[in-house]
Design a protein around this motif. Structure first.
Motif, short mmCIF file in Angstrom:
data_model
loop_
_atom_site.label_atom_id
_atom_site.label_comp_id
_atom_site.label_asym_id
_atom_site.label_seq_id
_atom_site.Cartn_x
_atom_site.Cartn_y
_atom_site.Cartn_z
N LEU A 108 -19.24 2.72 -11.25
CA LEU A 108 -18.44 1.88 -10.37
C LEU A 108 -17.01 1.73 -10.87
O LEU A 108 -16.09 1.52 -10.08
CB LEU A 108 -19.05 0.49 -10.25
CG LEU A 108 -20.10 0.29 -9.16
CD1 LEU A 108 -20.89 -0.99 -9.42
CD2 LEU A 108 -19.45 0.22 -7.80
N SER A 109 -16.80 1.80 -12.15
CA SER A 109 -15.49 1.49 -12.70
C SER A 109 -14.60 2.72 -12.76
O SER A 109 -15.08 3.84 -12.73
CB SER A 109 -15.66 0.89 -14.11
OG SER A 109 -16.28 1.83 -14.95
N GLY A 110 -13.31 2.47 -12.84
CA GLY A 110 -12.34 3.54 -13.06
C GLY A 110 -11.93 4.31 -11.84
O GLY A 110 -11.23 5.32 -11.96
N MET A 111 -12.34 3.87 -10.65
CA MET A 111 -11.97 4.59 -9.43
C MET A 111 -10.50 4.32 -9.10
O MET A 111 -9.99 3.22 -9.31
CB MET A 111 -12.85 4.17 -8.27
CG MET A 111 -14.34 4.28 -8.55
SD MET A 111 -14.88 5.90 -9.11
CE MET A 111 -14.83 6.81 -7.57
N ASP A 112 -9.83 5.33 -8.59
CA ASP A 112 -8.41 5.20 -8.29
C ASP A 112 -8.14 4.59 -6.91
O ASP A 112 -7.18 3.83 -6.73
CB ASP A 112 -7.73 6.57 -8.35
CG ASP A 112 -7.74 7.15 -9.75
OD1 ASP A 112 -8.04 8.34 -9.91
OD2 ASP A 112 -7.46 6.39 -10.71
N TYR A 113 -8.96 4.94 -5.95
CA TYR A 113 -8.78 4.44 -4.59
C TYR A 113 -10.12 4.01 -4.01
O TYR A 113 -11.14 4.67 -4.25
CB TYR A 113 -8.18 5.52 -3.68
CG TYR A 113 -6.87 6.08 -4.16
CD1 TYR A 113 -6.81 7.34 -4.75
CD2 TYR A 113 -5.70 5.35 -4.02
CE1 TYR A 113 -5.62 7.86 -5.19
CE2 TYR A 113 -4.50 5.86 -4.47
CZ TYR A 113 -4.45 7.12 -5.05
OH TYR A 113 -3.26 7.63 -5.50
N TRP A 114 -10.09 2.96 -3.22
CA TRP A 114 -11.26 2.46 -2.51
C TRP A 114 -10.93 2.31 -1.03
O TRP A 114 -9.82 1.92 -0.67
CB TRP A 114 -11.67 1.08 -3.03
CG TRP A 114 -12.37 1.09 -4.35
CD1 TRP A 114 -11.78 1.06 -5.59
CD2 TRP A 114 -13.78 1.12 -4.58
NE1 TRP A 114 -12.75 1.08 -6.55
CE2 TRP A 114 -14.00 1.11 -5.96
CE3 TRP A 114 -14.90 1.16 -3.73
CZ2 TRP A 114 -15.27 1.14 -6.53
CZ3 TRP A 114 -16.16 1.18 -4.29
CH2 TRP A 114 -16.33 1.17 -5.68
N GLY A 115 -11.92 2.61 -0.20
CA GLY A 115 -11.79 2.28 1.22
C GLY A 115 -12.19 0.85 1.47
O GLY A 115 -12.65 0.15 0.55
N LYS A 116 -12.05 0.42 2.71
CA LYS A 116 -12.37 -0.97 3.07
C LYS A 116 -13.80 -1.14 3.52
O LYS A 116 -14.26 -2.27 3.71
CB LYS A 116 -11.41 -1.46 4.14
CG LYS A 116 -9.97 -1.56 3.63
CD LYS A 116 -9.04 -2.13 4.69
CE LYS A 116 -7.62 -2.26 4.14
NZ LYS A 116 -6.70 -2.83 5.13
N GLY A 117 -14.51 -0.04 3.72
CA GLY A 117 -15.92 -0.11 4.02
C GLY A 117 -16.26 0.01 5.49
O GLY A 117 -15.43 -0.25 6.37
#
Length: 124
Positions: A108-117
């Motif tokens: 789960l950690s260290g991701m550069d970009y996330w979507g809003k779901g």
């Protein structure tokens, strides 16, 4: 603007199928490993599946093995999650996330970009 946008969620009956899409804008996904995550009401976010930047390595959480398939089309700058044989316990908001790495081990950690779901509801 650099962003990931999920789509394809909705209401489906148990045993049904959905295909989620994760499209990138403002950057190319070619150099990014991608993960799909989900968060059910009252529960912590968990990793569902992930795919290497080339698509050659994939991984799944045990609860979805044999039912979900992750894939990517770098020409379309999009990653997919095909979900079959859906169960009520698959109900959750599904997120995609990207990390600039060939592979990252599905954490789960260290991701550069996330979507809003996008919300997936499995119910009769």
């Amino acid at each position: 603007q650099l962003q990931l946008v999920e789509s394809g969620g909705g209401l489906v009956q148990p045993g049904g199928s959905l295909r989620l899409s994760c499209a990138a804008s403002g950057f190319t996904l070619d150099y990014y490993a991608i993960g799909w995550f989900r968060q059910a009401p009252g529960k912590e976010r968990e990793g569902v599946s992930c795919i290497s930047s080339s698509g050659g390595i994939t991984s799944y959480v045990d609860s979805v093995k044999g039912r979900f398939t992750i894939s990517r089309d770098n020409a379309k700058n999009t990653v997919y999650l095909q979900m079959n044989s859906l169960k009520p316990e698959d109900t959750a908001v599904y997120y995609c996330a990207a990390v600039r790495s060939r592979w990252y081990g599905c954490g789960l950690s260290g991701m550069d970009y996330w979507g809003k779901g996008t919300l997936v509801t499995v119910s009769s």
